[in-house]
Design a protein around this motif. Sequence first.
Motif, PDB file in Angstrom:
ATOM      1  N   THR A  47       5.781  -3.586  19.806  1.00  0.00           N
ATOM      2  CA  THR A  47       5.215  -4.928  19.787  1.00  0.00           C
ATOM      3  C   THR A  47       3.705  -4.835  19.568  1.00  0.00           C
ATOM      4  O   THR A  47       3.047  -3.992  20.186  1.00  0.00           O
ATOM      5  CB  THR A  47       5.488  -5.659  21.116  1.00  0.00           C
ATOM      6  OG1 THR A  47       6.896  -5.767  21.314  1.00  0.00           O
ATOM      7  CG2 THR A  47       4.867  -7.055  21.113  1.00  0.00           C
ATOM      8  N   ILE A  48       3.169  -5.654  18.691  1.00  0.00           N
ATOM      9  CA  ILE A  48       1.725  -5.654  18.462  1.00  0.00           C
ATOM     10  C   ILE A  48       1.164  -7.038  18.769  1.00  0.00           C
ATOM     11  O   ILE A  48       1.857  -8.052  18.639  1.00  0.00           O
ATOM     12  CB  ILE A  48       1.375  -5.238  17.021  1.00  0.00           C
ATOM     13  CG1 ILE A  48       1.910  -6.251  16.002  1.00  0.00           C
ATOM     14  CG2 ILE A  48       1.893  -3.837  16.717  1.00  0.00           C
ATOM     15  CD1 ILE A  48       1.434  -5.988  14.586  1.00  0.00           C
ATOM     16  N   SER A  49      -0.090  -7.057  19.193  1.00  0.00           N
ATOM     17  CA  SER A  49      -0.719  -8.325  19.523  1.00  0.00           C
ATOM     18  C   SER A  49      -2.231  -8.190  19.443  1.00  0.00           C
ATOM     19  O   SER A  49      -2.781  -7.102  19.677  1.00  0.00           O
ATOM     20  CB  SER A  49      -0.316  -8.781  20.930  1.00  0.00           C
ATOM     21  OG  SER A  49      -0.988  -9.977  21.294  1.00  0.00           O
ATOM     22  N   SER A  50      -2.901  -9.288  19.142  1.00  0.00           N
ATOM     23  CA  SER A  50      -4.362  -9.322  19.149  1.00  0.00           C
ATOM     24  C   SER A  50      -4.888  -9.733  20.524  1.00  0.00           C
ATOM     25  O   SER A  50      -6.098  -9.783  20.749  1.00  0.00           O
ATOM     26  CB  SER A  50      -4.885 -10.293  18.088  1.00  0.00           C
ATOM     27  OG  SER A  50      -4.380 -11.601  18.325  1.00  0.00           O
ATOM     28  N   ASP A  51      -3.960 -10.021  21.437  1.00  0.00           N
ATOM     29  CA  ASP A  51      -4.313 -10.463  22.789  1.00  0.00           C
ATOM     30  C   ASP A  51      -4.066  -9.337  23.780  1.00  0.00           C
ATOM     31  O   ASP A  51      -2.913  -8.933  23.992  1.00  0.00           O
ATOM     32  CB  ASP A  51      -3.473 -11.693  23.153  1.00  0.00           C
ATOM     33  CG  ASP A  51      -3.792 -12.227  24.547  1.00  0.00           C
ATOM     34  OD1 ASP A  51      -4.761 -11.743  25.174  1.00  0.00           O
ATOM     35  OD2 ASP A  51      -3.057 -13.127  25.001  1.00  0.00           O
ATOM     36  N   ASN A  52      -5.114  -8.816  24.392  1.00  0.00           N
ATOM     37  CA  ASN A  52      -4.964  -7.722  25.359  1.00  0.00           C
ATOM     38  C   ASN A  52      -4.076  -8.095  26.534  1.00  0.00           C
ATOM     39  O   ASN A  52      -3.515  -7.224  27.202  1.00  0.00           O
ATOM     40  CB  ASN A  52      -6.328  -7.281  25.879  1.00  0.00           C
ATOM     41  CG  ASN A  52      -7.147  -6.535  24.846  1.00  0.00           C
ATOM     42  OD1 ASN A  52      -6.598  -5.923  23.934  1.00  0.00           O
ATOM     43  ND2 ASN A  52      -8.464  -6.585  24.974  1.00  0.00           N
ATOM     44  N   LYS A  53      -3.926  -9.374  26.804  1.00  0.00           N
ATOM     45  CA  LYS A  53      -3.163  -9.835  27.964  1.00  0.00           C
ATOM     46  C   LYS A  53      -1.691 -10.095  27.636  1.00  0.00           C
ATOM     47  O   LYS A  53      -0.915 -10.466  28.520  1.00  0.00           O
ATOM     48  CB  LYS A  53      -3.786 -11.122  28.528  1.00  0.00           C
ATOM     49  CG  LYS A  53      -5.259 -10.983  28.898  1.00  0.00           C
ATOM     50  CD  LYS A  53      -5.797 -12.222  29.589  1.00  0.00           C
ATOM     51  CE  LYS A  53      -5.754 -13.452  28.691  1.00  0.00           C
ATOM     52  NZ  LYS A  53      -6.646 -13.313  27.531  1.00  0.00           N
ATOM     53  N   HIS A  54      -1.292  -9.871  26.404  1.00  0.00           N
ATOM     54  CA  HIS A  54       0.069 -10.203  25.971  1.00  0.00           C
ATOM     55  C   HIS A  54       1.127  -9.474  26.814  1.00  0.00           C
ATOM     56  O   HIS A  54       1.282  -8.246  26.737  1.00  0.00           O
ATOM     57  CB  HIS A  54       0.256  -9.832  24.496  1.00  0.00           C
ATOM     58  CG  HIS A  54       1.626 -10.123  23.977  1.00  0.00           C
ATOM     59  ND1 HIS A  54       2.028 -11.382  23.605  1.00  0.00           N
ATOM     60  CD2 HIS A  54       2.704  -9.316  23.778  1.00  0.00           C
ATOM     61  CE1 HIS A  54       3.288 -11.344  23.191  1.00  0.00           C
ATOM     62  NE2 HIS A  54       3.721 -10.097  23.293  1.00  0.00           N
ATOM     63  N   ASP A  55       1.834 -10.223  27.653  1.00  0.00           N
ATOM     64  CA  ASP A  55       2.908  -9.691  28.518  1.00  0.00           C
ATOM     65  C   ASP A  55       2.457  -8.506  29.370  1.00  0.00           C
ATOM     66  O   ASP A  55       3.282  -7.686  29.796  1.00  0.00           O
ATOM     67  CB  ASP A  55       4.118  -9.269  27.669  1.00  0.00           C
ATOM     68  CG  ASP A  55       4.906 -10.464  27.149  1.00  0.00           C
ATOM     69  OD1 ASP A  55       4.738 -11.574  27.696  1.00  0.00           O
ATOM     70  OD2 ASP A  55       5.684 -10.289  26.191  1.00  0.00           O
ATOM     71  N   ILE A  56       1.178  -8.417  29.652  1.00  0.00           N
ATOM     72  CA  ILE A  56       0.665  -7.252  30.387  1.00  0.00           C
ATOM     73  C   ILE A  56       1.157  -7.238  31.830  1.00  0.00           C
ATOM     74  O   ILE A  56       1.248  -6.182  32.451  1.00  0.00           O
ATOM     75  CB  ILE A  56      -0.882  -7.197  30.326  1.00  0.00           C
ATOM     76  CG1 ILE A  56      -1.379  -5.805  30.738  1.00  0.00           C
ATOM     77  CG2 ILE A  56      -1.514  -8.301  31.192  1.00  0.00           C
ATOM     78  CD1 ILE A  56      -2.861  -5.592  30.487  1.00  0.00           C
ATOM     79  N   GLN A  57       1.511  -8.420  32.349  1.00  0.00           N
ATOM     80  CA  GLN A  57       2.020  -8.482  33.726  1.00  0.00           C
ATOM     81  C   GLN A  57       3.321  -7.710  33.869  1.00  0.00           C
ATOM     82  O   GLN A  57       3.676  -7.277  34.964  1.00  0.00           O
ATOM     83  CB  GLN A  57       2.246  -9.949  34.148  1.00  0.00           C
ATOM     84  CG  GLN A  57       1.003 -10.815  34.072  1.00  0.00           C
ATOM     85  CD  GLN A  57       0.904 -11.570  32.760  1.00  0.00           C
ATOM     86  OE1 GLN A  57       1.296 -11.047  31.709  1.00  0.00           O
ATOM     87  NE2 GLN A  57       0.380 -12.787  32.796  1.00  0.00           N
ATOM     88  N   GLU A  58       4.048  -7.542  32.757  1.00  0.00           N
ATOM     89  CA  GLU A  58       5.342  -6.847  32.791  1.00  0.00           C
ATOM     90  C   GLU A  58       5.208  -5.327  32.664  1.00  0.00           C
ATOM     91  O   GLU A  58       6.191  -4.601  32.840  1.00  0.00           O
ATOM     92  CB  GLU A  58       6.235  -7.360  31.645  1.00  0.00           C
ATOM     93  CG  GLU A  58       6.424  -8.868  31.616  1.00  0.00           C
ATOM     94  CD  GLU A  58       7.102  -9.366  32.873  1.00  0.00           C
ATOM     95  OE1 GLU A  58       8.039  -8.687  33.341  1.00  0.00           O
ATOM     96  OE2 GLU A  58       6.693 -10.429  33.385  1.00  0.00           O
TER      97      GLU A  58
END
Length: 259
Positions: A47-58
Amino acid sequence: MKIHIIGGGNLGVSVAVGIAKFTQNNQVTVTRRNVANIKHLEGLGVTISSDNKHDIQEADVIILTIKPYQVDTVLAEILPIISNKTIASAVSGLSIEALQNKIGKDHQAIRIMPNIAAQFGASATCISFQEGHNVEGQKVVALFEGLGTAPVIDEKLMDAATVLAASGTAFALRYMRASMQAGIEIGFDWKTALAISAQTVKGAAEMLMEEQIHPEQLIDRVTTPQGCTIAGLSEMESHGFSSSLIRGIKAALKKIQGK
């Protein structure tokens, strides 16, 4: 595990590719401001994202493959939304103590130093962690053992490990380039010279890792009295082959330590 890599540069991408190819049952997310440069990772299930917080809680493990000057900005972004995370840092010069102070006692700081050969399952990833974080540390060790070797070392040697394992990749490649150039001078085209040089280095490394003996013992096997090998070695040493390499490694270490 769910692994969240912040920093989609050469190292972060190499680790992501290695995890995707050489480990099982792990989910990887890589974040980078410009995702166009890492779009190819999606083909590996990353999975790639420009948002460092993307699903980081998981995430079970957060890996930082960013520049030192980016650390405070990234942590300020993610810390408010995470709790009880293992944060593995590949940031040069950032000690475990300094990272732990930045992230607080609710998280576990691990220090890692992989190299870009991780994408081929051939990284030498040195790892350090505090005694109180043995469980989390061993999980990180197990992850990176799938990407090559993952020795646990004293943190005071981590700067040296950065030079020997990470910068060492460039040093080894420079030897191979010189060997290839010599091959061209003695009659090979560059592709054949490169193929021979690369396979020879790979074979030498595999012999060392398999037999776990001193390099000189293997050198003795191919060095006959008055032969061409000893003539070549003597000529190289007379021009500072070993001493130049040693001096280069020490110079790199001084640079990383700011001396």
